[in-house]
Motif scaffolding. Structure first.
Motif, PDB file in Angstrom:
ATOM      1  N   ARG A  75      62.305  32.312  23.181  1.00  0.00           N
ATOM      2  CA  ARG A  75      61.678  31.399  22.213  1.00  0.00           C
ATOM      3  C   ARG A  75      61.466  30.012  22.809  1.00  0.00           C
ATOM      4  O   ARG A  75      60.662  29.238  22.301  1.00  0.00           O
ATOM      5  CB  ARG A  75      62.545  31.255  20.953  1.00  0.00           C
ATOM      6  CG  ARG A  75      62.458  32.426  20.020  1.00  0.00           C
ATOM      7  CD  ARG A  75      63.084  32.140  18.669  1.00  0.00           C
ATOM      8  NE  ARG A  75      62.412  31.052  17.992  1.00  0.00           N
ATOM      9  CZ  ARG A  75      63.020  30.187  17.188  1.00  0.00           C
ATOM     10  NH1 ARG A  75      64.317  30.282  16.955  1.00  0.00           N
ATOM     11  NH2 ARG A  75      62.343  29.222  16.599  1.00  0.00           N
ATOM     12  N   SER A  76      62.178  29.698  23.861  1.00  0.00           N
ATOM     13  CA  SER A  76      62.070  28.385  24.499  1.00  0.00           C
ATOM     14  C   SER A  76      60.844  28.281  25.396  1.00  0.00           C
ATOM     15  O   SER A  76      60.521  27.188  25.852  1.00  0.00           O
ATOM     16  CB  SER A  76      63.335  28.082  25.312  1.00  0.00           C
ATOM     17  OG  SER A  76      64.448  28.017  24.451  1.00  0.00           O
ATOM     18  N   ARG A  77      60.175  29.379  25.630  1.00  0.00           N
ATOM     19  CA  ARG A  77      58.943  29.334  26.421  1.00  0.00           C
ATOM     20  C   ARG A  77      57.868  28.722  25.536  1.00  0.00           C
ATOM     21  O   ARG A  77      57.546  29.251  24.479  1.00  0.00           O
ATOM     22  CB  ARG A  77      58.553  30.725  26.879  1.00  0.00           C
ATOM     23  CG  ARG A  77      59.578  31.309  27.840  1.00  0.00           C
ATOM     24  CD  ARG A  77      59.290  32.754  28.126  1.00  0.00           C
ATOM     25  NE  ARG A  77      57.890  32.982  28.445  1.00  0.00           N
ATOM     26  CZ  ARG A  77      57.444  33.472  29.598  1.00  0.00           C
ATOM     27  NH1 ARG A  77      58.302  33.810  30.526  1.00  0.00           N
ATOM     28  NH2 ARG A  77      56.165  33.643  29.798  1.00  0.00           N
ATOM     29  N   ARG A  78      57.341  27.596  25.955  1.00  0.00           N
ATOM     30  CA  ARG A  78      56.409  26.844  25.123  1.00  0.00           C
ATOM     31  C   ARG A  78      55.024  26.806  25.741  1.00  0.00           C
ATOM     32  O   ARG A  78      54.832  27.183  26.888  1.00  0.00           O
ATOM     33  CB  ARG A  78      56.934  25.421  24.902  1.00  0.00           C
ATOM     34  CG  ARG A  78      58.380  25.330  24.408  1.00  0.00           C
ATOM     35  CD  ARG A  78      58.651  26.164  23.196  1.00  0.00           C
ATOM     36  NE  ARG A  78      58.177  25.486  21.992  1.00  0.00           N
ATOM     37  CZ  ARG A  78      58.735  25.600  20.807  1.00  0.00           C
ATOM     38  NH1 ARG A  78      59.772  26.366  20.649  1.00  0.00           N
ATOM     39  NH2 ARG A  78      58.248  24.959  19.779  1.00  0.00           N
ATOM     40  N   GLY A  79      54.078  26.292  24.980  1.00  0.00           N
ATOM     41  CA  GLY A  79      52.703  26.219  25.430  1.00  0.00           C
ATOM     42  C   GLY A  79      52.371  24.966  26.222  1.00  0.00           C
ATOM     43  O   GLY A  79      51.263  24.840  26.717  1.00  0.00           O
TER      44      GLY A  79
ATOM     45  N   LEU B 217      56.887  20.320  28.447  1.00  0.00           N
ATOM     46  CA  LEU B 217      58.042  20.763  27.670  1.00  0.00           C
ATOM     47  C   LEU B 217      58.762  21.906  28.381  1.00  0.00           C
ATOM     48  O   LEU B 217      59.988  21.930  28.449  1.00  0.00           O
ATOM     49  CB  LEU B 217      57.591  21.182  26.270  1.00  0.00           C
ATOM     50  CG  LEU B 217      58.660  21.444  25.237  1.00  0.00           C
ATOM     51  CD1 LEU B 217      59.643  20.289  25.120  1.00  0.00           C
ATOM     52  CD2 LEU B 217      58.018  21.736  23.890  1.00  0.00           C
ATOM     53  N   ASP B 218      58.003  22.819  28.936  1.00  0.00           N
ATOM     54  CA  ASP B 218      58.609  23.930  29.681  1.00  0.00           C
ATOM     55  C   ASP B 218      59.468  23.429  30.839  1.00  0.00           C
ATOM     56  O   ASP B 218      60.546  23.968  31.098  1.00  0.00           O
ATOM     57  CB  ASP B 218      57.540  24.875  30.222  1.00  0.00           C
ATOM     58  CG  ASP B 218      57.101  25.919  29.219  1.00  0.00           C
ATOM     59  OD1 ASP B 218      57.828  26.159  28.242  1.00  0.00           O
ATOM     60  OD2 ASP B 218      56.023  26.514  29.425  1.00  0.00           O
ATOM     61  N   LEU B 219      59.004  22.409  31.539  1.00  0.00           N
ATOM     62  CA  LEU B 219      59.760  21.876  32.677  1.00  0.00           C
ATOM     63  C   LEU B 219      61.102  21.308  32.237  1.00  0.00           C
ATOM     64  O   LEU B 219      62.131  21.531  32.882  1.00  0.00           O
ATOM     65  CB  LEU B 219      58.939  20.815  33.405  1.00  0.00           C
ATOM     66  CG  LEU B 219      57.678  21.328  34.098  1.00  0.00           C
ATOM     67  CD1 LEU B 219      56.870  20.162  34.661  1.00  0.00           C
ATOM     68  CD2 LEU B 219      58.011  22.327  35.182  1.00  0.00           C
TER      69      LEU B 219
ATOM     70  N   LEU C  97      57.676  17.953  21.963  1.00  0.00           N
ATOM     71  CA  LEU C  97      57.486  17.130  23.154  1.00  0.00           C
ATOM     72  C   LEU C  97      57.596  15.641  22.817  1.00  0.00           C
ATOM     73  O   LEU C  97      58.217  14.886  23.568  1.00  0.00           O
ATOM     74  CB  LEU C  97      56.134  17.424  23.809  1.00  0.00           C
ATOM     75  CG  LEU C  97      55.835  16.664  25.091  1.00  0.00           C
ATOM     76  CD1 LEU C  97      56.872  16.994  26.171  1.00  0.00           C
ATOM     77  CD2 LEU C  97      54.429  16.972  25.575  1.00  0.00           C
ATOM     78  N   ASP C  98      57.026  15.217  21.697  1.00  0.00           N
ATOM     79  CA  ASP C  98      57.129  13.810  21.290  1.00  0.00           C
ATOM     80  C   ASP C  98      58.582  13.395  21.097  1.00  0.00           C
ATOM     81  O   ASP C  98      58.981  12.297  21.483  1.00  0.00           O
ATOM     82  CB  ASP C  98      56.339  13.551  20.000  1.00  0.00           C
ATOM     83  CG  ASP C  98      54.839  13.489  20.227  1.00  0.00           C
ATOM     84  OD1 ASP C  98      54.405  13.411  21.402  1.00  0.00           O
ATOM     85  OD2 ASP C  98      54.099  13.525  19.224  1.00  0.00           O
TER      86      ASP C  98
END
Length: 82
Positions: free
Chosen positions: A15-19, A23-25, A58-59
């Motif tokens: 679920r932590s895999r984001r678009g 954010l992914d980094l 991300l914000d």
């Protein structure tokens, strides 16, 4: 380590895999280090963070926004320090 089931931990990672690459980094660094040291209550807070839309998440991580929930902000503080 936590008392979480290993399969549930894999679900959380998935679920932590984001678009958003940015954010992914950050989340990759989180899983490479601090995640394994979290208490179950902290993992629960992190799971609640995952409910945020990618841009809002991300914000918050970038410090452009804060949340009213102190438990979530404790996890955000870890993410911001990475």
């Amino acid at each position: 380590m936590t008392a979480y089931d290993p399969i549930e931990l894999k679900r959380i990672r998935w679920r932590s895999r984001r678009g958003l690459l940015e954010l992914d980094l950050v989340l990759e660094k989180f899983f490479a280090g601090p995640f394994d040291q979290l208490a179950p209550a902290q993992i629960d807070a992190y799971r609640r963070l995952l409910d945020l839309p990618d841009t809002d998440f991300l914000d918050v991580v970038n410090g452009k926004a804060d949340l009213d929930d102190s438990e979530l902000m404790a996890i955000v503080a870890i993410l911001r320090s990475l």
